[in-house]
Design a protein around this motif. Structure first.
Motif, PDB file in Angstrom:
ATOM      1  N   PRO A 153       0.796  -1.233   0.000  1.00 18.38           N
ATOM      2  CA  PRO A 153       0.000   0.000   0.000  1.00 18.38           C
ATOM      3  C   PRO A 153       0.821   1.273   0.000  1.00 18.38           C
ATOM      4  CG  PRO A 153       0.029  -0.979   2.180  1.00 18.38           C
ATOM      5  CD  PRO A 153       0.726  -1.952   1.277  1.00 18.38           C
ATOM      6  N   ASP A 154       0.152   2.345  -0.437  1.00 20.52           N
ATOM      7  CA  ASP A 154       0.727   3.677  -0.403  1.00 20.52           C
ATOM      8  C   ASP A 154       0.969   4.096   1.049  1.00 20.52           C
ATOM      9  OD1 ASP A 154       0.744   6.700  -0.400  1.00 20.52           O
ATOM     10  OD2 ASP A 154       0.488   6.358  -2.556  1.00 20.52           O
ATOM     11  N   LEU A 155       2.032   4.837   1.287  1.00 19.09           N
ATOM     12  CA  LEU A 155       2.379   5.266   2.642  1.00 19.09           C
ATOM     13  C   LEU A 155       1.360   6.234   3.233  1.00 19.09           C
ATOM     14  CD1 LEU A 155       6.249   5.737   2.471  1.00 19.09           C
ATOM     15  CD2 LEU A 155       4.974   3.903   3.585  1.00 19.09           C
ATOM     16  N   LYS A 156       0.430   6.740   2.413  1.00 19.16           N
ATOM     17  CA  LYS A 156      -0.576   7.661   2.946  1.00 19.16           C
ATOM     18  C   LYS A 156      -1.395   7.003   4.058  1.00 19.16           C
ATOM     19  CE  LYS A 156      -4.123   6.322  -0.419  1.00 19.16           C
ATOM     20  NZ  LYS A 156      -4.849   6.729  -1.620  1.00 19.16           N
ATOM     21  N   TRP A 157      -1.570   5.672   4.000  1.00 23.49           N
ATOM     22  CA  TRP A 157      -2.349   4.988   5.018  1.00 23.49           C
ATOM     23  C   TRP A 157      -1.645   5.036   6.376  1.00 23.49           C
ATOM     24  CZ3 TRP A 157      -7.079   4.518   3.713  1.00 23.49           C
ATOM     25  CH2 TRP A 157      -7.443   4.212   2.402  1.00 23.49           C
ATOM     26  N   ARG A 158      -0.342   5.314   6.358  1.00 21.08           N
ATOM     27  CA  ARG A 158       0.396   5.436   7.614  1.00 21.08           C
ATOM     28  C   ARG A 158       0.440   6.871   8.119  1.00 21.08           C
ATOM     29  NH1 ARG A 158       5.962   1.884   7.850  1.00 21.08           N
ATOM     30  NH2 ARG A 158       5.004  -0.177   7.856  1.00 21.08           N
ATOM     31  N   PHE A 159       0.745   7.794   7.222  1.00 20.64           N
ATOM     32  CA  PHE A 159       1.160   9.121   7.661  1.00 20.64           C
ATOM     33  C   PHE A 159       0.158  10.241   7.398  1.00 20.64           C
ATOM     34  CE2 PHE A 159       5.177   6.832   6.556  1.00 20.64           C
ATOM     35  CZ  PHE A 159       5.613   6.661   7.860  1.00 20.64           C
ATOM     36  N   SER A 160      -0.815  10.036   6.517  1.00 28.05           N
ATOM     37  CA  SER A 160      -1.745  11.112   6.204  1.00 28.05           C
ATOM     38  C   SER A 160      -2.811  11.243   7.284  1.00 28.05           C
ATOM     39  CB  SER A 160      -2.415  10.856   4.840  1.00 28.05           C
ATOM     40  OG  SER A 160      -3.435  11.804   4.614  1.00 28.05           O
ATOM     41  N   ALA A 161      -2.982  12.469   7.798  1.00 30.75           N
ATOM     42  CA  ALA A 161      -3.993  12.702   8.841  1.00 30.75           C
ATOM     43  C   ALA A 161      -5.401  12.457   8.322  1.00 30.75           C
ATOM     44  CB  ALA A 161      -3.873  14.134   9.361  1.00 30.75           C
ATOM     45  N   GLY A 162      -5.609  12.634   7.030  1.00 29.52           N
ATOM     46  CA  GLY A 162      -6.944  12.457   6.463  1.00 29.52           C
ATOM     47  C   GLY A 162      -7.235  11.049   6.007  1.00 29.52           C
ATOM     48  N   GLN A 163      -6.227  10.163   6.064  1.00 26.95           N
ATOM     49  CA  GLN A 163      -6.397   8.795   5.589  1.00 26.95           C
ATOM     50  C   GLN A 163      -6.279   7.830   6.766  1.00 26.95           C
ATOM     51  OE1 GLN A 163      -7.100   8.348   2.327  1.00 26.95           O
ATOM     52  NE2 GLN A 163      -6.942  10.548   2.097  1.00 26.95           N
ATOM     53  N   LYS A 164      -7.386   7.376   7.288  1.00 27.52           N
ATOM     54  CA  LYS A 164      -7.395   6.419   8.382  1.00 27.52           C
ATOM     55  C   LYS A 164      -7.918   5.089   7.856  1.00 27.52           C
ATOM     56  CE  LYS A 164      -5.915   9.007  11.781  1.00 27.52           C
ATOM     57  NZ  LYS A 164      -4.647   8.708  12.472  1.00 27.52           N
ATOM     58  N   LEU A 165      -7.043   4.104   7.804  1.00 30.02           N
ATOM     59  CA  LEU A 165      -7.444   2.789   7.304  1.00 30.02           C
ATOM     60  C   LEU A 165      -8.429   2.122   8.249  1.00 30.02           C
ATOM     61  CD1 LEU A 165      -6.944   0.558   5.136  1.00 30.02           C
ATOM     62  CD2 LEU A 165      -5.198  -0.357   6.665  1.00 30.02           C
ATOM     63  N   VAL A 166      -8.193   2.282   9.559  1.00 30.19           N
ATOM     64  CA  VAL A 166      -8.992   1.587  10.559  1.00 30.19           C
ATOM     65  C   VAL A 166      -9.753   2.570  11.438  1.00 30.19           C
ATOM     66  CG1 VAL A 166      -8.886   0.080  12.593  1.00 30.19           C
ATOM     67  CG2 VAL A 166      -7.434  -0.395  10.616  1.00 30.19           C
ATOM     68  N   ALA A 167     -11.049   2.315  11.619  1.00 34.51           N
ATOM     69  CA  ALA A 167     -11.852   3.012  12.627  1.00 34.51           C
ATOM     70  C   ALA A 167     -12.075   2.037  13.767  1.00 34.51           C
ATOM     71  CB  ALA A 167     -13.185   3.466  12.044  1.00 34.51           C
ATOM     72  N   GLN A 168     -11.708   2.432  14.988  1.00 31.03           N
ATOM     73  CA  GLN A 168     -11.824   1.541  16.138  1.00 31.03           C
ATOM     74  C   GLN A 168     -13.020   1.917  16.995  1.00 31.03           C
ATOM     75  OE1 GLN A 168      -8.289   0.377  18.325  1.00 31.03           O
ATOM     76  NE2 GLN A 168      -7.020   1.554  16.915  1.00 31.03           N
ATOM     77  N   LEU A 169     -13.778   0.908  17.385  1.00 28.61           N
ATOM     78  CA  LEU A 169     -14.871   1.082  18.326  1.00 28.61           C
ATOM     79  C   LEU A 169     -14.487   0.314  19.582  1.00 28.61           C
ATOM     80  CD1 LEU A 169     -17.850   0.574  15.866  1.00 28.61           C
ATOM     81  CD2 LEU A 169     -17.131   2.714  16.902  1.00 28.61           C
ATOM     82  N   SER A 170     -14.003   1.043  20.596  1.00 34.38           N
ATOM     83  CA  SER A 170     -13.491   0.392  21.798  1.00 34.38           C
ATOM     84  C   SER A 170     -14.637   0.005  22.721  1.00 34.38           C
ATOM     85  CB  SER A 170     -12.514   1.312  22.528  1.00 34.38           C
ATOM     86  OG  SER A 170     -13.174   2.488  22.935  1.00 34.38           O
ATOM     87  N   GLN A 171     -14.296  -0.777  23.742  1.00 34.55           N
ATOM     88  CA  GLN A 171     -15.307  -1.292  24.660  1.00 34.55           C
ATOM     89  C   GLN A 171     -15.959  -0.171  25.462  1.00 34.55           C
ATOM     90  OE1 GLN A 171     -13.838  -4.417  27.103  1.00 34.55           O
ATOM     91  NE2 GLN A 171     -15.775  -4.815  28.104  1.00 34.55           N
TER      92      GLN A 171
END
Length: 339
Positions: A153-171
């Motif tokens: 994958p493109d490094l944007k998934w790591r470093f871009s503030a606007g690109q979040k690969l994962v949304a977490q829903l915590s307990q």
């Protein structure tokens, strides 16, 4: 990628309908929207006095070119460009805590799939999520690699503030802002530059109330929501407004919401869902389940037809227990007639 020919014949109304963020662009380039709603950019500029065009350096080709760059940059920021469409996510094996190779060749997870993560507390479920969120390339303690759409994958998934690969829903979901449900959703929709905010907000509230055990309305302060209501609101918000293509849910069985509807909502919005759970019903709802042991992926099990058949029986038992719970919550006595 948007090109000049894609927008050249579009009117102001059509452009703003598709890209509502262009309003600020038009203001900055001295292009009046009022009165030009049904005109193209070139037609509107042609009506401007030639002397004024020269004085303000108004040139249709230059403006169209700048507008295309602006649209593409904004789509990238908002996570809506062609390169942000995640159809599949692949996990390539690394090692467990003892350095032993993980016991699988590769695991591909497709859009709208549900994959459950099971294993004892401390076994490494969070580390797997971390590898996915970081888009690991053999550079984490597990030495796993993550592919997106079958490629590195493109490094944007790591470093871009606007690109979040994962949304977490915590307990635990706790709000601290002094806002109503509607105001909270309005802020999120505004940050996403959604044009039909009212429609989207209404859709989220309806979806959240379908998940929650007890209904709430748009004027309710978010700090007064129960744990189950908060989780229902965030699941609906994540499904409908979040641009993150991958959602991780931790122990949804403790949320006090309709678990099956929650999963259907997320997968219906074409999310990849990874769910850590100890609940056998939720584990069998998944298309596959990942068994974590000693920090590594020990097994990848595809849910069988026999297990799906067993799931139906478990759901009947669960419905029975939920009915008893409702009766107790509403102050009813349990007897043979209502069991």
């Amino acid at each position: 990628m948007i090109r000049i020919n894609d927008i050249k014949e579009a009117t102001f109304n059509e452009l703003l309908g598709q890209y509502p963020f262009l309003l600020s662009f038009f203001d900055n380039h001295v292009l009046e929207v009022k009165g030009n709603e049904d005109r193209t950019i070139e037609q509107a500029i042609a009506l401007i006095d030639e002397e004024e065009r020269e004085d303000k350096a108004i040139d249709s080709e230059r403006i169209l070119s700048s507008m295309v760059d602006y649209i593409n940059q904004m789509l990238e920021f908002l996570g809506e460009s062609d390169g942000n469409h995640v159809k599949s996510l692949t996990i390539l094996p690394g090692t467990d805590k003892s350095g032993n190779p993980e016991n699988f060749e590769s695991l591909e997870i497709l859009q709208s799939e549900i994959v459950c993560i099971v294993g004892p507390t401390g076994s490494g479920k969070s580390r797997l999520l971390g590898d996915i969120e970081w888009v690991a390339q053999k550079d984490t303690p597990t030495s796993r690699s993550i592919l997106i759409n079958d490629v590195v994958p493109d490094l944007k998934w790591r470093f871009s503030a606007g690109q979040k690969l994962v949304a977490q829903l915590s307990q635990n979901m706790n709000f601290v802002m002094d806002l109503s449900v509607e105001e909270f959703l309005d802020l999120h929709a505004e940050s996403r530059m959604i044009s039909n905010k009212e429609e989207v907000i209404e859709k989220i509230i309806i979806a959240a109330n379908n998940l929650a055990g007890e209904k709430f309305d748009a004027t309710r302060p978010i700090t007064s929501l129960s744990g189950g209501q908060s989780r229902a609101l965030m699941i609906a918000d994540t499904a409908i407004l979040s641009k993150s293509p991958v959602v991780l849910i931790d122990e949804i069985e403790n949320a006090g919401i309709d678990r099956k509807q929650a999963l259907n909502l997320l997968t219906g919005e074409e999310k990849i869902v990874l769910m850590a759970t100890h609940d056998p019903i939720l584990a069998l709802m998944g298309d596959k389940r990942i068994v974590i042991k000693n920090g590594g992926i020990h097994k990848v099990i595809k849910t069988t037809a026999e297990e799906k058949k067993l799931l139906k029986e478990l759901e009947k038992t669960d419905e029975y227990i939920q009915r008893l719970r409702t009766l107790l919550r509403t102050g009813e006595r349990l007897n043979e007639s209502n069991l």
